[in-house]
Design a protein around this motif. Structure first.
Motif, short mmCIF file in Angstrom:
data_model
loop_
_atom_site.label_atom_id
_atom_site.label_comp_id
_atom_site.label_asym_id
_atom_site.label_seq_id
_atom_site.Cartn_x
_atom_site.Cartn_y
_atom_site.Cartn_z
N UNK A 404 0.85 -1.19 0.00
CA UNK A 404 0.00 0.00 0.00
C UNK A 404 0.89 1.24 0.00
N UNK A 405 0.68 2.17 -0.93
CA UNK A 405 1.53 3.38 -0.99
C UNK A 405 1.55 4.18 0.31
N UNK A 406 0.50 4.03 1.11
CA UNK A 406 0.45 4.78 2.36
C UNK A 406 1.35 4.18 3.45
N UNK A 407 1.78 2.92 3.25
CA UNK A 407 2.63 2.27 4.25
C UNK A 407 4.09 2.55 3.93
N UNK A 408 4.52 3.75 4.26
CA UNK A 408 5.87 4.19 3.90
C UNK A 408 6.95 3.40 4.62
N UNK A 409 6.71 3.03 5.86
CA UNK A 409 7.73 2.30 6.64
C UNK A 409 8.08 0.97 5.97
N UNK A 410 7.05 0.21 5.61
CA UNK A 410 7.28 -1.09 4.98
C UNK A 410 7.87 -0.93 3.59
N UNK A 411 7.45 0.09 2.87
CA UNK A 411 7.98 0.32 1.52
C UNK A 411 9.48 0.66 1.59
#
Length: 444
Positions: A404-411
């Protein structure tokens, strides 16, 4: 003395029958008929004896067959019981359907070497001292004079090891033993993995709370050897494998299981030969995407991490062995030429006995299907992706994350691992990763 005269027209008396012409002809005719009859009926009598002998032989064969089948069924039940035990211990272990097929193959086509006596003292063999550096490709090992009678195929899961092994087995005649894990929906041509070897690798790993997809970086081969020596790790399957790989009639052999990247050095002391190694690799994102599709809940992040750990272990654990390097791209680009090159290096560089036959284009055409590259990320193969980094002639391009683009930490975590994996991939392409002074990244 007055002699008696016989009356005219009478014959002298005699105690024997006298035969006239007719009687003699009848007797001769009877003799001829008798001998002719014997000539015709003798083969029939002989055939009746043969039929009786065949009948007795058939009864003996049926009796022996029932004995053999009964023994095979007993051993088959033991395998199935062991498979069920393994399944219960590891949700991410070997697929149930594959195990069932392997067990069925064991019953239908049992390998003759499985009946041979195995070395019960195999786990008592002297273990040579081995020192593996956690950071560099350096391994110090006592010198040995073991011959090289076979080789191990090393590579991460979903990296083309099955296709390469299949070409070598079907095309050149290298021996793999039995029973094998059978083909499945995700590997239609077969895995070419010896079932007892796979199960023994699981035993080595389970003892340290490790499985093929968890904690592989924590595996300690020395601890596995010690635990095996103490009797804390079952060795029934180990003996089955050694009965094949240490058999002088089972040459040249091929052993393939991606777990061998992790457990290789646990096996070496038990082998009577010093194996050569074929190492192959595939693009890390392709591997991660393939695992994501095959395994429920398997993230790209986890796949990238495993790719790094498996390839690192394969290179470090085989540093003191004769190696032949290849890649999934090289095999697919020209299967015929690449496999011939690999076999030529195995034979002339590493001293593996020459295979019994040479691969042909017909075998390649019947085995290799470019469509079998599952989950290949076609978008990342395009040249319009942003170049994130250049490493020599190798470009590291951006990719489309599934997060998900909103999950910056995991990205950010995924991107970090992706860059680490791609740098290693570029170094494998250039050959830098095989150098003794190559420094592998430590994963937190």
């Amino acid at each position: 003395m007055k002699r008696l005269r016989r009356r005219k027209g009478t014959r002298p008396s005699t105690p024997y029958l006298s035969f006239g012409t007719k009687s003699t002809l009848c007797l001769a005719l009877f003799a001829i008929v008798y001998f002719i009859s014997m000539m015709f009926f003798q083969p029939v009598l002989h055939d009746e004896n043969k039929i009786e002998q065949i009948k007795r032989a058939k009864e003996n064969i049926i009796s022996r067959k029932n004995e053999i089948v009964g023994k095979m069924r007993d051993e088959g039940r033991a395998w199935k019981k062991e498979i069920q035990r393994v399944r219960g211990r590891d949700r991410l272990g070997i697929d149930k359907e594959l195990m069932d097929k392997a067990w069925q193959q064991f019953l239908n086509d049992k390998h003759p070497n499985d009946d041979d006596k195995t070395g019960k003292d195999a786990d008592k063999q002297k273990v040579p001292r081995v020192k593996v550096s956690p950071l560099r490709n350096t391994v110090k090992r006592d010198k040995d004079d073991k011959p090289t009678t076979g080789f191990v195929v090393l590579g991460m899961h979903r990296s083309g090891t099955s296709m390469l092994s299949g070409l070598l087995v079907d095309g050149f005649g290298y021996q793999v033993g039995a029973p094998l894990i059978q083909p499945s929906f995700d590997n239609e041509r077969g895995f070419f993995e010896l079932l007892p070897a796979v199960l023994q690798n699981d035993e080595f790993m389970y003892n340290q709370n490790v499985n093929w997809a968890a904690n592989v970086g924590k595996y300690d081969y020395k601890r596995a050897l010690e635990e095996t020596k103490k009797g804390n790790i079952p060795t029934e399957k180990l003996e089955k494998v050694l009965n094949i790989l240490n058999n002088p009639e089972h040459v040249p052999w091929l052993q393939k299981d991606p777990r061998m990247c992790i457990t290789l050095r646990t096996w070496l002391p038990y082998l009577k030969s010093k194996p050569a190694v074929i190492f192959t690799y595939r693009h890390p994102l392709e591997v991660a995407m393939s695992l994501h599709k095959r395994e429920a809940g398997f993230t790209i992040l986890r796949g990238l991490r495993l790719w790094i750990l498996y390839n690192k272990a394969a290179i470090l654990n085989s540093a003191d062995l004769c190696r032949v390097f290849s890649s999934n791209v090289a095999v697919f680009s020209n299967p015929l030429a690449e496999t011939k090159r690999i076999v030529d290096d195995l034979t002339h560089k590493c001293g593996v006995p020459a295979p019994p036959k040479i691969i042909t284009q017909d075998i390649v055409d019947g085995f290799v299907d470019p469509g079998l590259q599952h989950n290949k990320n076609k978008d990342n193969a395009k040249n319009n992706k942003k170049v994130l980094e250049t490493r020599g002639d190798c470009e590291i391009q951006d990719y489309d994350s599934l997060l998900d683009p909103s999950d910056q930490t995991m990205r950010e975590r995924e991107m970090k691992l992706y860059l680490i994996a791609m740098r290693i991939y570029c170094d494998l392409q250039s050959g830098k990763a095989y150098m003794n002074d190559y420094e592998w990244p430590e994963l937190s």
